[in-house]
Design a protein around this motif. Structure first.
Motif, PDB file in Angstrom:
ATOM      1  N   PHE B  74      43.705  34.694  44.978  1.00  0.00           N
ATOM      2  CA  PHE B  74      43.912  36.010  44.371  1.00  0.00           C
ATOM      3  C   PHE B  74      44.765  35.883  43.111  1.00  0.00           C
ATOM      4  N   ALA B  75      45.837  35.109  43.218  1.00  0.00           N
ATOM      5  CA  ALA B  75      46.729  34.922  42.077  1.00  0.00           C
ATOM      6  C   ALA B  75      46.011  34.200  40.934  1.00  0.00           C
ATOM      7  N   GLU B  78      44.010  36.621  38.991  1.00  0.00           N
ATOM      8  CA  GLU B  78      44.880  37.394  38.096  1.00  0.00           C
ATOM      9  C   GLU B  78      45.336  36.541  36.908  1.00  0.00           C
ATOM     10  N   MET B  81      42.608  36.683  34.510  1.00  0.00           N
ATOM     11  CA  MET B  81      42.541  37.995  33.862  1.00  0.00           C
ATOM     12  C   MET B  81      43.633  38.186  32.821  1.00  0.00           C
ATOM     13  N   ARG B  82      44.792  37.528  33.018  1.00  0.00           N
ATOM     14  CA  ARG B  82      45.946  37.823  32.182  1.00  0.00           C
ATOM     15  C   ARG B  82      46.293  36.711  31.207  1.00  0.00           C
ATOM     16  N   TRP B  88      39.578  37.611  30.935  1.00  0.00           N
ATOM     17  CA  TRP B  88      39.086  38.902  31.428  1.00  0.00           C
ATOM     18  C   TRP B  88      37.626  39.089  31.049  1.00  0.00           C
ATOM     19  N   TYR B  92      34.693  39.346  33.796  1.00  0.00           N
ATOM     20  CA  TYR B  92      33.922  40.592  33.876  1.00  0.00           C
ATOM     21  C   TYR B  92      32.442  40.344  33.591  1.00  0.00           C
ATOM     22  N   PRO B 263      34.153  48.013  33.716  1.00  0.00           N
ATOM     23  CA  PRO B 263      33.928  46.699  34.346  1.00  0.00           C
ATOM     24  C   PRO B 263      34.084  46.686  35.863  1.00  0.00           C
ATOM     25  N   ASN B 264      34.752  47.686  36.419  1.00  0.00           N
ATOM     26  CA  ASN B 264      34.984  47.641  37.864  1.00  0.00           C
ATOM     27  C   ASN B 264      34.196  48.679  38.638  1.00  0.00           C
ATOM     28  N   SER B 269      37.278  49.059  44.953  1.00  0.00           N
ATOM     29  CA  SER B 269      38.696  48.993  44.595  1.00  0.00           C
ATOM     30  C   SER B 269      39.499  48.170  45.613  1.00  0.00           C
ATOM     31  N   TYR B 272      40.863  44.594  45.008  1.00  0.00           N
ATOM     32  CA  TYR B 272      42.074  44.291  44.257  1.00  0.00           C
ATOM     33  C   TYR B 272      43.308  44.320  45.157  1.00  0.00           C
ATOM     34  N   ILE B 273      43.073  44.467  46.459  1.00  0.00           N
ATOM     35  CA  ILE B 273      44.154  44.302  47.434  1.00  0.00           C
ATOM     36  C   ILE B 273      43.989  42.903  48.026  1.00  0.00           C
TER      37      ILE B 273
END
Lengths: 260, 419
Positions: B74-75, B78, B81-82, B88, B92, B263-264, B269, B272-273
């Motif tokens: 998960f990290a 991210e 993405m960042r 990103w 996407y 994009p999402n 949703s 993203y948890i």
């Protein structure tokens, strides 16, 4: 005859889809806010992002982590765009654990822009234990992780109410109109005048909720402005190229007697 | 296949081509006689090739930054993405690319169903295509697991648990698939490995798919056999290449719309948890492109029955060429089948819709009706309609839609209207 049948079927299908809202009756739809970052060319309100960071830092950060953000992000384009000095000062205001040093000891030092946002708790279990058994979720991508996104986060922040008659709440549980199941373990932390905005903006609950939601929306999608900008360019480019290719196609196919 | 023997002009070219006839292959691909009346539904083959290449290229870059570990996946997403330059954008494109891939493949499959492209002599093309589709579903499912969000984890749990429905050995098979006693780090690791492998298997099958296509040549909207090359055909290049390019660009505009502006919207949703084995999401739903099968699965109260029915829904397509008894390929000339075709389209859309809803009340009833109709379409409607239906007159060739003397003009018009 055929066409009519198909239309009828499509219509009944659309009718079926329109029934959809019925199934989520227990939840109130979130308030629709006209965010500046909505739409094809939406951008963040810089001042609101800076205020939102202040609300996060002074209110939310005591329980919620934002582990995927670094202090340097606060100065990057498309974000709150604090100046380099401000970012350094913000980072330095946190004591970050580092190490081990050459003696094998952990030590603390003032934060640097390259550090990740400091977690309020050492781990998930500690955060859960300190908050009555409910883990305050990490807020890095919270806006993307909730149906309704920014509208939902904002609505929950302003959605605290006294429970309706007949609803009894346990200790440490609060009633919130927009929360799934209406029960939330986060107390209503926002009250008018809670923070003192540097730019003189009145810190009403509504203002703070909007500002911090804007900040969280940026935190979840720091690429949003660049994405929108690039997207517009890409689509314009593609439309131009498509037109050229279309004309070429017409020209090539005009050599033969078939329509294209 | 090309009639005339290709001879390279340069001496070096000839030397090389005598040893490995790559240039002959190139000449065959550019000269390949293609029916000149192909409509835009025929551009999705090219679009699908583009989708596959896009997924492979973006996927390879993502794999350079992704970490297949339950604690880090998960990290690492991210991080992409960042912190990764244009990470990103690449992610996407990859995640929306999967949806665009399926959108295109569904249009491609229904094109085939409408115009009878699965019928003799193209059965092998059809079957290879279905194998590609199956692998696509496997790749997409495993890819969705990789971000290790809540939907990743619970989707993987639901789907892998299907195998536990197998009598006697089900539990052991499930444990073997997991590499653990639940969906866990070993599962994530092997899914990543397979997710990287499958696209290259698909690529191989795509080569076979196109090879098999080039033996009989393309079907066409009129659905008749044509002489090749003839007045009815055009060389693949430049006629079809430019048309495919145009259609692809239109497709890319829609694709870009998703990537840059919503994009999402096609994802969930909850993903993203971060994955949490202790918290089950309220509704576990697969990605939209798997929803019709999910609806079929849940329409049966018995787990094993549901699993069998769901797999049957796909495998029945493999015998489709032999279930269809009609002598006429194209639905343009099949007034009865044409109506059933559209009912099937609506049926599959409806199944997709109820697949996203909770399996209760009206949705469960609709899922059951839709499931029964889905199978009826293939098992009963296709053989019976093909046998009983009085088809419209079929033209002799694409250029001259003439059959027997008389109604030439009207028939020609009819063909033009519908094609």
């Amino acid at each position: 005859m055929i066409k009519f049948n198909i239309k009828l079927l499509v219509l009944s299908f659309l009718l079926l889809i329109s029934l959809r809202p019925l199934q989520s009756a227990e939840m109130v739809d979130p308030i629709k806010v006209n965010w500046s970052f909505k739409g094809l060319t939406g951008t963040f309100d810089r001042a609101s992002l800076q205020r939102g960071f202040q609300v996060y830092k002074e209110v939310c950060a005591s329980c919620h982590s934002m582990q995927y953000l670094s202090y340097r992000n606060l100065g990057e384009p498309g974000g709150p765009e604090f100046s380099e000095q401000e970012v350094k000062a913000i980072a330095a205001s946190f004591e970050i654990e580092d190490g081990p040093d050459s003696q094998g000891e952990m030590f603390t030092r003032p934060g640097k822009p390259s550090d990740k946002f400091k977690n309020p708790y050492p781990n998930v279990q500690a955060a859960t234990a300190a908050n009555g058994g409910a883990y305050p979720p990490d807020m890095s991508v919270l806006v993307k992780a909730r149906k309704g996104g920014a509208n939902y986060i904002y609505s929950v922040l302003v959605g605290y109410e006294d429970p309706p008659p007949g609803v009894t709440l346990d200790d440490g549980v609060y009633y919130n109109k927009y929360m799934a199941g209406n029960k939330i373990k986060m107390p209503n932390n926002l009250m008018d005048g809670l923070v003192e905005y540097a730019d003189g903006t009145q810190s009403t609950v509504d203002q703070m909720a909007k500002d911090v939601t804007t900040f969280l929306a940026w935190a979840a999608e720091p690429e949003l402005e660049e994405r929108h900008r690039t997207g517009v360019k890409v689509i314009i480019y593609l439309i131009l190229l498509t037109t050229l290719v279309y004309l070429s196609m017409k020209k090539i196919w005009s050599r033969i007697d078939t329509e294209v | 296949m090309s009639d005339h023997e290709y001879v390279p002009k340069s001496k070096a070219g000839k030397w090389f081509n005598d040893r490995l006839p790559l240039l002959t292959l190139g000449a065959h691909l550019t000269d390949y006689p293609t029916p000149k009346n192909l409509n835009y539904w025929w551009t999705f083959g090219g679009i699908l090739t583009f989708c596959l290449i896009t997924q492979i290229v973006t996927g390879i870059v993502l794999a350079m930054h992704y970490v297949a570990h339950a604690d880090l996946a998960f990290a690492s997403v991210e991080h992409i993405m960042r912190d990764v330059n244009y990470g990103w954008l690449i992610r996407y494109i990859h995640s929306n690319g999967a949806s665009m891939f399926f959108l295109a493949v569904y249009i491609h499959i229904f094109r085939s169903l409408f115009y009878g492209s699965y019928k003799s002599p193209r059965e092998v093309i059809w079957i290879i295509g279905l194998m590609i589709y199956l692998l696509m579903m496997a790749a997409a499912f495993m890819g969705y697991v990789l971000p290790w969000g809540q939907m990743s984890f619970w989707g993987a749990t639901v789907i892998t648990n299907l195998f536990s429905a197998i009598p006697l050995v089900g539990e052991s098979i499930t444990t073997w698939l997991w590499g653990a006693y639940s969906v866990d780090n070993p599962t994530l690791n092997r899914f990543f490995s397979l997710h990287y492998l499958i696209p290259f298997l698909i690529l191989g099958l795509v080569v076979l798919h196109i090879w098999a296509l080039h033996v009989p040549g393309n079907n066409n909207p009129v659905g008749i056999d044509i002489k090749k090359p003839s007045k009815d055909t055009v060389p693949f290049h430049p006629y079809i290449t430019i048309k495919d390019a145009f259609a692809l660009l239109v497709f890319m505009i829609i694709f870009a719309g998703f990537v840059f502006f919503t994009p999402n919207v096609l994802g969930h949703s909850d993903n993203y948890i971060p994955a949490n084995p202790l918290v089950t999401p309220a509704h576990i739903v697969p990605e939209w492109y798997l929803l019709p099968f999910y609806a079929i699965l849940r329409s049966v109260p018995d787990k094993l029955g549901g699993v069998i029915l769901m797999f049957s829904a796909i495998f029945i397509l493999f015998v489709l060429p032999w279930l269809d008894t009609s002598k006429v390929r194209s639905a343009v000339f099949r007034p009865i089948y044409r109506q059933f075709f559209w009912i099937l389209v609506i049926d599959v859309l409806m199944l997709g819709y109820v697949g996203a809803m909770p399996a209760e009340g009206i949705y469960l009833i609709l899922a059951r009706v839709g499931t029964v109709y889905y199978f009826l379409h293939f098992i009963v409607v296709m053989p019976v309609v093909g046998y009983l239906e009085k088809t419209d007159p079929v033209p002799m060739s694409i250029s001259e839609p003439v059959l027997t003397g008389g109604a030439e003009a009207s028939l020609a018009r009819k063909v033009n209207d519908k094609v």
